[in-house]
Design a protein around this motif. Structure first.
Motif, PDB file in Angstrom:
ATOM      1  N   ALA A  31      46.568 -17.488  83.514  1.00 15.33           N
ATOM      2  CA  ALA A  31      47.846 -18.189  83.341  1.00 15.33           C
ATOM      3  C   ALA A  31      47.804 -19.559  84.007  1.00 15.33           C
ATOM      4  O   ALA A  31      48.277 -20.551  83.446  1.00 15.33           O
ATOM      5  CB  ALA A  31      48.982 -17.350  83.908  1.00 15.33           C
ATOM      6  N   ARG A  32      47.238 -19.614  85.195  1.00 12.12           N
ATOM      7  CA  ARG A  32      47.148 -20.893  85.912  1.00 12.12           C
ATOM      8  C   ARG A  32      46.305 -21.901  85.136  1.00 12.12           C
ATOM      9  O   ARG A  32      46.685 -23.078  84.991  1.00 12.12           O
ATOM     10  CB  ARG A  32      46.558 -20.657  87.305  1.00 12.12           C
ATOM     11  N   LEU A  33      45.155 -21.459  84.636  1.00  9.81           N
ATOM     12  CA  LEU A  33      44.282 -22.372  83.900  1.00  9.81           C
ATOM     13  C   LEU A  33      44.903 -22.805  82.573  1.00  9.81           C
ATOM     14  O   LEU A  33      44.805 -23.975  82.183  1.00  9.81           O
ATOM     15  CB  LEU A  33      42.931 -21.702  83.660  1.00  9.81           C
ATOM     16  N   ALA A  34      45.544 -21.871  81.874  1.00 10.77           N
ATOM     17  CA  ALA A  34      46.181 -22.225  80.600  1.00 10.77           C
ATOM     18  C   ALA A  34      47.286 -23.253  80.814  1.00 10.77           C
ATOM     19  O   ALA A  34      47.401 -24.215  80.040  1.00 10.77           O
ATOM     20  CB  ALA A  34      46.741 -20.976  79.934  1.00 10.77           C
ATOM     21  N   ARG A  35      48.069 -23.083  81.867  1.00 11.88           N
ATOM     22  CA  ARG A  35      49.160 -24.022  82.134  1.00 11.88           C
ATOM     23  C   ARG A  35      48.650 -25.370  82.619  1.00 11.88           C
ATOM     24  O   ARG A  35      49.367 -26.361  82.553  1.00 11.88           O
ATOM     25  CB  ARG A  35      50.137 -23.399  83.127  1.00 11.88           C
ATOM     26  N   ALA A  36      47.408 -25.396  83.094  1.00 14.28           N
ATOM     27  CA  ALA A  36      46.795 -26.663  83.495  1.00 14.28           C
ATOM     28  C   ALA A  36      46.136 -27.372  82.314  1.00 14.28           C
ATOM     29  O   ALA A  36      45.562 -28.450  82.483  1.00 14.28           O
ATOM     30  CB  ALA A  36      45.763 -26.421  84.590  1.00 14.28           C
ATOM     31  N   GLY A  37      46.207 -26.764  81.128  1.00 14.38           N
ATOM     32  CA  GLY A  37      45.700 -27.413  79.928  1.00 14.38           C
ATOM     33  C   GLY A  37      44.345 -26.952  79.448  1.00 14.38           C
ATOM     34  O   GLY A  37      43.819 -27.493  78.469  1.00 14.38           O
ATOM     35  N   HIS A  38      43.764 -25.929  80.080  1.00 12.92           N
ATOM     36  CA  HIS A  38      42.459 -25.429  79.642  1.00 12.92           C
ATOM     37  C   HIS A  38      42.618 -24.465  78.463  1.00 12.92           C
ATOM     38  O   HIS A  38      43.579 -23.696  78.412  1.00 12.92           O
ATOM     39  CB  HIS A  38      41.758 -24.714  80.789  1.00 12.92           C
ATOM     40  N   ASP A  39      41.675 -24.489  77.545  1.00 16.29           N
ATOM     41  CA  ASP A  39      41.646 -23.522  76.450  1.00 16.29           C
ATOM     42  C   ASP A  39      41.084 -22.206  76.981  1.00 16.29           C
ATOM     43  O   ASP A  39      39.926 -22.132  77.391  1.00 16.29           O
ATOM     44  CB  ASP A  39      40.771 -24.019  75.297  1.00 16.29           C
ATOM     45  N   VAL A  40      41.909 -21.171  76.960  1.00 17.43           N
ATOM     46  CA  VAL A  40      41.528 -19.875  77.492  1.00 17.43           C
ATOM     47  C   VAL A  40      41.290 -18.901  76.344  1.00 17.43           C
ATOM     48  O   VAL A  40      42.141 -18.740  75.470  1.00 17.43           O
ATOM     49  CB  VAL A  40      42.615 -19.323  78.441  1.00 17.43           C
ATOM     50  N   HIS A  41      40.130 -18.250  76.363  1.00 16.20           N
ATOM     51  CA  HIS A  41      39.779 -17.241  75.363  1.00 16.20           C
ATOM     52  C   HIS A  41      39.578 -15.901  76.064  1.00 16.20           C
ATOM     53  O   HIS A  41      38.965 -15.836  77.125  1.00 16.20           O
ATOM     54  CB  HIS A  41      38.489 -17.621  74.632  1.00 16.20           C
TER      55      HIS A  41
END
Length: 235
Positions: free
Chosen positions: A30-40
């Protein structure tokens, strides 16, 4: 966690079963996705064969569909871009040649092109977790032509801490990531799995997940955290 450069590329979590990805690193995702990273999110197991009687193919297919829909809902809550599903036999990954599992993960790595990969701890009690960890380490090894620059292992409640006396090293976290602002998203994603969760004091309960986040946070001077072993990291 160490700042992830913009050129690191996507983030990929490779989990053995539905809900492992949230239990192990839902806050970080969640933290990485909200920072703009594409999470798979990749879930290697089909999740049905050990739960239902052999031959009940219709029931197995229905359970697989339900679990995949739950995984998609959980991923949406966390902000993940995509979910990839495998069909490995539930709790029987060790019945397959390791090379076959490695090739599945290598195909995912080629498709997603992740800079950061997260997966299970190799010493987990659950055999599927251990096989997944070994396959990811092989598939994401730092070769010159690979995109992967970092691999982390996470802890999975009801497996990592229950590997009493098994050979191999225990989980020894070396990275603590603050998830205070993302713990609620993790809990909501776990709730999307419905009956996968258990009543307290089972480790896979909402209360136990909160307690573990508080413990890992207190270890690092934060109110809530997830813990990881850094397997390799190239900056």
């Amino acid at each position: 966690m160490p700042p992830i450069p913009a050129d690191f590329g996507p983030v990929l979590v490779v989990a053995a079963h539905h809900d492992d990805e949230v239990l192990g690193c839902g806050g970080v995702l969640a933290r990485l996705a909200r920072a703009g990273h594409d999470v798979h999110v990749a879930i290697l197991g089909e999740g049905a064969t050990c739960r239902l009687d052999d031959g009940d193919e219709a029931a197995k297919a229905a359970l697989v569909r339900l679990q995949q829909e739950q995984a998609r809902r959980a991923a949406a809550i966390l902000g993940a871009r995509a979910v990839h599903f495998g069909d490995l036999p539930d709790n029987r990954f060790d019945s397959l040649p390791l090379l076959d599992v490695v090739r599945r993960v290598e195909a995912l790595v080629r498709e997603v092109g992740p800079g950061l990969v997260l997966t299970h701890h190799h010493g987990d009690l659950n055999v599927d977790h251990a096989v997944t960890a070994r396959a990811v380490l092989t598939a994401a090894r730092p070769l010159p032509d690979r995109t992967t620059r970092a691999v982390l292992s996470f802890e999975a409640p009801s497996s990592t801490e229950w590997a009493f006396g098994l050979p191999g090293s225990p989980f020894r976290p070396t990275l603590f990531v603050d998830i205070a602002e993302h713990l609620q998203a993790k809990l909501e994603a776990l709730a999307a799995y419905g009956d996968e969760m258990r009543p307290f004091p089972h480790p896979r309960s909402a209360e136990a997940v909160r307690h573990l986040a508080a413990l890992r946070g207190a270890t690092a001077g934060r109110t809530a955290a997830e813990a990881f072993e850094i397997l390799h990291w190239t900056m």
